[in-house]
Enzyme design. Structure first.
Site, PDB file in Angstrom:
ATOM      1  N   ARG A 194       0.859  -1.174   0.000  1.00 23.03           N
ATOM      2  CA  ARG A 194       0.000   0.000   0.000  1.00 23.03           C
ATOM      3  C   ARG A 194       0.900   1.230   0.000  1.00 23.03           C
ATOM      4  O   ARG A 194       2.016   1.189   0.526  1.00 23.03           O
ATOM      5  CB  ARG A 194      -0.900   0.021   1.235  1.00 23.03           C
ATOM      6  CG  ARG A 194      -1.831  -1.186   1.367  1.00 23.03           C
ATOM      7  CD  ARG A 194      -2.597  -1.128   2.690  1.00 23.03           C
ATOM      8  NE  ARG A 194      -3.507  -2.249   2.854  1.00 23.03           N
ATOM      9  CZ  ARG A 194      -3.185  -3.401   3.438  1.00 23.03           C
ATOM     10  NH1 ARG A 194      -1.961  -3.569   3.921  1.00 23.03           N
ATOM     11  NH2 ARG A 194      -4.067  -4.379   3.555  1.00 23.03           N
ATOM     12  N   LYS A 240      -2.192  -2.976   8.013  1.00 17.19           N
ATOM     13  CA  LYS A 240      -3.314  -2.493   8.818  1.00 17.19           C
ATOM     14  C   LYS A 240      -3.345  -3.214  10.160  1.00 17.19           C
ATOM     15  O   LYS A 240      -3.040  -4.391  10.257  1.00 17.19           O
ATOM     16  CB  LYS A 240      -4.630  -2.722   8.063  1.00 17.19           C
ATOM     17  CG  LYS A 240      -4.781  -1.843   6.828  1.00 17.19           C
ATOM     18  CD  LYS A 240      -6.139  -2.051   6.174  1.00 17.19           C
ATOM     19  CE  LYS A 240      -6.337  -1.113   4.993  1.00 17.19           C
ATOM     20  NZ  LYS A 240      -7.649  -1.298   4.340  1.00 17.19           N
ATOM     21  N   HIS A 263      -3.145   2.224  -5.644  1.00 16.47           N
ATOM     22  CA  HIS A 263      -3.818   0.946  -5.426  1.00 16.47           C
ATOM     23  C   HIS A 263      -3.924   0.160  -6.736  1.00 16.47           C
ATOM     24  O   HIS A 263      -4.029  -1.058  -6.712  1.00 16.47           O
ATOM     25  CB  HIS A 263      -5.201   1.169  -4.807  1.00 16.47           C
ATOM     26  CG  HIS A 263      -5.417   0.356  -3.569  1.00 16.47           C
ATOM     27  ND1 HIS A 263      -4.618   0.473  -2.454  1.00 16.47           N
ATOM     28  CD2 HIS A 263      -6.310  -0.623  -3.285  1.00 16.47           C
ATOM     29  CE1 HIS A 263      -5.033  -0.370  -1.529  1.00 16.47           C
ATOM     30  NE2 HIS A 263      -6.052  -1.050  -2.008  1.00 16.47           N
ATOM     31  N   ARG A 280      -1.086  -2.074  -6.826  1.00 22.85           N
ATOM     32  CA  ARG A 280      -1.305  -3.191  -5.894  1.00 22.85           C
ATOM     33  C   ARG A 280      -2.228  -4.236  -6.529  1.00 22.85           C
ATOM     34  O   ARG A 280      -1.997  -5.439  -6.436  1.00 22.85           O
ATOM     35  CB  ARG A 280      -1.887  -2.645  -4.592  1.00 22.85           C
ATOM     36  CG  ARG A 280      -2.159  -3.691  -3.508  1.00 22.85           C
ATOM     37  CD  ARG A 280      -2.489  -2.957  -2.209  1.00 22.85           C
ATOM     38  NE  ARG A 280      -3.197  -3.760  -1.235  1.00 22.85           N
ATOM     39  CZ  ARG A 280      -2.606  -4.558  -0.354  1.00 22.85           C
ATOM     40  NH1 ARG A 280      -1.290  -4.672  -0.350  1.00 22.85           N
ATOM     41  NH2 ARG A 280      -3.329  -5.240   0.525  1.00 22.85           N
ATOM     42  N   HIS A 309      -3.606  -9.532   3.664  1.00 22.18           N
ATOM     43  CA  HIS A 309      -5.031  -9.659   3.974  1.00 22.18           C
ATOM     44  C   HIS A 309      -5.215 -10.623   5.141  1.00 22.18           C
ATOM     45  O   HIS A 309      -4.603 -11.696   5.164  1.00 22.18           O
ATOM     46  CB  HIS A 309      -5.802 -10.202   2.761  1.00 22.18           C
ATOM     47  CG  HIS A 309      -5.947  -9.211   1.653  1.00 22.18           C
ATOM     48  ND1 HIS A 309      -6.249  -9.563   0.356  1.00 22.18           N
ATOM     49  CD2 HIS A 309      -5.839  -7.852   1.639  1.00 22.18           C
ATOM     50  CE1 HIS A 309      -6.313  -8.488  -0.397  1.00 22.18           C
ATOM     51  NE2 HIS A 309      -6.072  -7.439   0.363  1.00 22.18           N
ATOM     52  N   TYR A 322      -9.757 -11.074  -6.467  1.00 24.57           N
ATOM     53  CA  TYR A 322      -8.804 -11.067  -7.574  1.00 24.57           C
ATOM     54  C   TYR A 322      -8.979 -12.287  -8.477  1.00 24.57           C
ATOM     55  O   TYR A 322      -8.632 -12.236  -9.654  1.00 24.57           O
ATOM     56  CB  TYR A 322      -7.375 -10.999  -7.043  1.00 24.57           C
ATOM     57  CG  TYR A 322      -7.069  -9.683  -6.385  1.00 24.57           C
ATOM     58  CD1 TYR A 322      -6.828  -8.541  -7.139  1.00 24.57           C
ATOM     59  CD2 TYR A 322      -7.041  -9.561  -5.000  1.00 24.57           C
ATOM     60  CE1 TYR A 322      -6.566  -7.320  -6.534  1.00 24.57           C
ATOM     61  CE2 TYR A 322      -6.783  -8.347  -4.388  1.00 24.57           C
ATOM     62  CZ  TYR A 322      -6.550  -7.232  -5.162  1.00 24.57           C
ATOM     63  OH  TYR A 322      -6.307  -6.022  -4.565  1.00 24.57           O
TER      64      TYR A 322
END
Length: 316
Positions: free
Chosen positions: A156, A180, A254, A257, A280, A289
């Site tokens: 990111r 995150k 993004h 990414r 994730h 995806y």
């Protein structure tokens, strides 16, 4: 209890503090939840609800019906409201979660946009043509390193600009990314990104460090004044490079990414590996995806196979 708003304010503050401390949500996410719950407090105040105990399922449904804007924004607002009521139940402030039976708004699936490899290469080539700054600094080395890094690691943009030089193991060709919720992950750095980083670190960064008026904390990516490159600064870099590549308005950090993940899956990587590389917490997030890849497979099949069906299937 002083006022309706005051009581609700205290509950919301406690909930947001819990999300910040226990869940480790980002400042941007917390700010969005704060805005969403502010709307909810105003709505409940208009109904004369004294506290969360007085809120009914009908109230929540009416609030949902009152929301306008994009479906994704409505879904986020309802997520914030559900989180507040679930927290209130867990804390013993209420006896029932009134959001439990309120159906969530339907959000149309938006597939992430990935660039074809040829367009990624055109974008990276355009970074080499970055004009020097007013002070004469040849920022092309940094721009190429930044974009190669984003595409080569799937980071990111916030993770990239937060990096320090020591976070990259240039011998082992790996980088530690802070994702995150404070979750760290170790990601390989490809040879193209490594080469671009080496050229930037040896050919430009020392010059930028000398220009710095104060310390930059060992930041990896620097701006023209020698300070740490910001998230907004990285967006500006990418926007300028995309414009030179004839892709203005088509690319965001993004997008690189998304392209990273899609190209990995196209190349045969399994979804679990891509999940780990992207950071994730759930494979469900990564599975979107696979939809992109399936759509690409259909497109290639329809245009390449001599017996691909076009139009309706025969009946009978």
């Amino acid at each position: 209890m002083d006022t309706v708003a005051g009581d609700l304010d205290s509950r919301v503050r406690a909930h947001l503090e819990h999300l910040a401390v226990e869940r480790g949500l980002s400042i941007n996410t917390l700010s969005a939840y704060d805005r969403d719950l502010a709307r909810y407090r105003v709505f409940l105040d208009g109904l004369g609800r004294a506290d969360l105990n007085g809120v009914t399922r009908a109230d929540v449904g009416a609030f949902l019906a009152s929301l306008g804007g994009a479906a994704s924004s409505v879904a986020r607002t309802m997520s914030a409201v559900r989180g507040l009521h679930r927290f209130a139940l867990a804390e013993g402030w209420v006896g029932v979660d009134v959001t439990d039976e309120v159906p969530p708004p339907r959000v149309p699936l938006r597939l992430p946009k990935a660039l074809p490899l040829a367009e990624v290469e055109a974008l990276l080539a355009a970074a080499e043509a970055t004009p020097p700054t007013k002070s004469g600094a040849p920022m092309a080395l940094r721009d190429r390193a930044l974009l190669e890094f984003l595409y080569g690691t799937g980071a990111r943009v916030s993770e990239a600009v937060d990096l320090d030089v020591d976070d990259v193991d240039r011998q082992d060709r790996t980088v530690i990314l802070d994702g995150k919720g404070g979750k760290q992950r170790l990601v390989p750095v490809g040879s193209y990104a490594c080469r671009a980083l080496e050229e930037y670190l040896s050919g430009l960064r020392p010059e930028l460090v000398r220009k710095a008026r104060k310390g930059n904390g060992g930041a990896l990516f620097l701006n023209a004044r020698g300070g740490r490159l910001t998230r907004q600064g990285a967006w500006t870099v990418l926007g300028a490079v995309a414009e030179r590549a004839g892709m203005a308005g088509k690319v965001s950090p993004h997008t690189l990414r998304h392209s990273f993940a899609t190209h990995l899956l196209d190349g045969g990587a399994d979804i679990r590996t891509v999940q780990e590389l992207l950071g994730h917490s759930s494979a469900t997030t990564t599975q979107i995806y696979t939809r992109v890849t399936v759509e690409r497979l259909r497109e290639v099949y329809a245009t390449s196979h001599p017996r691909a069906l076009t139009g309706d299937l025969p009946v009978g």
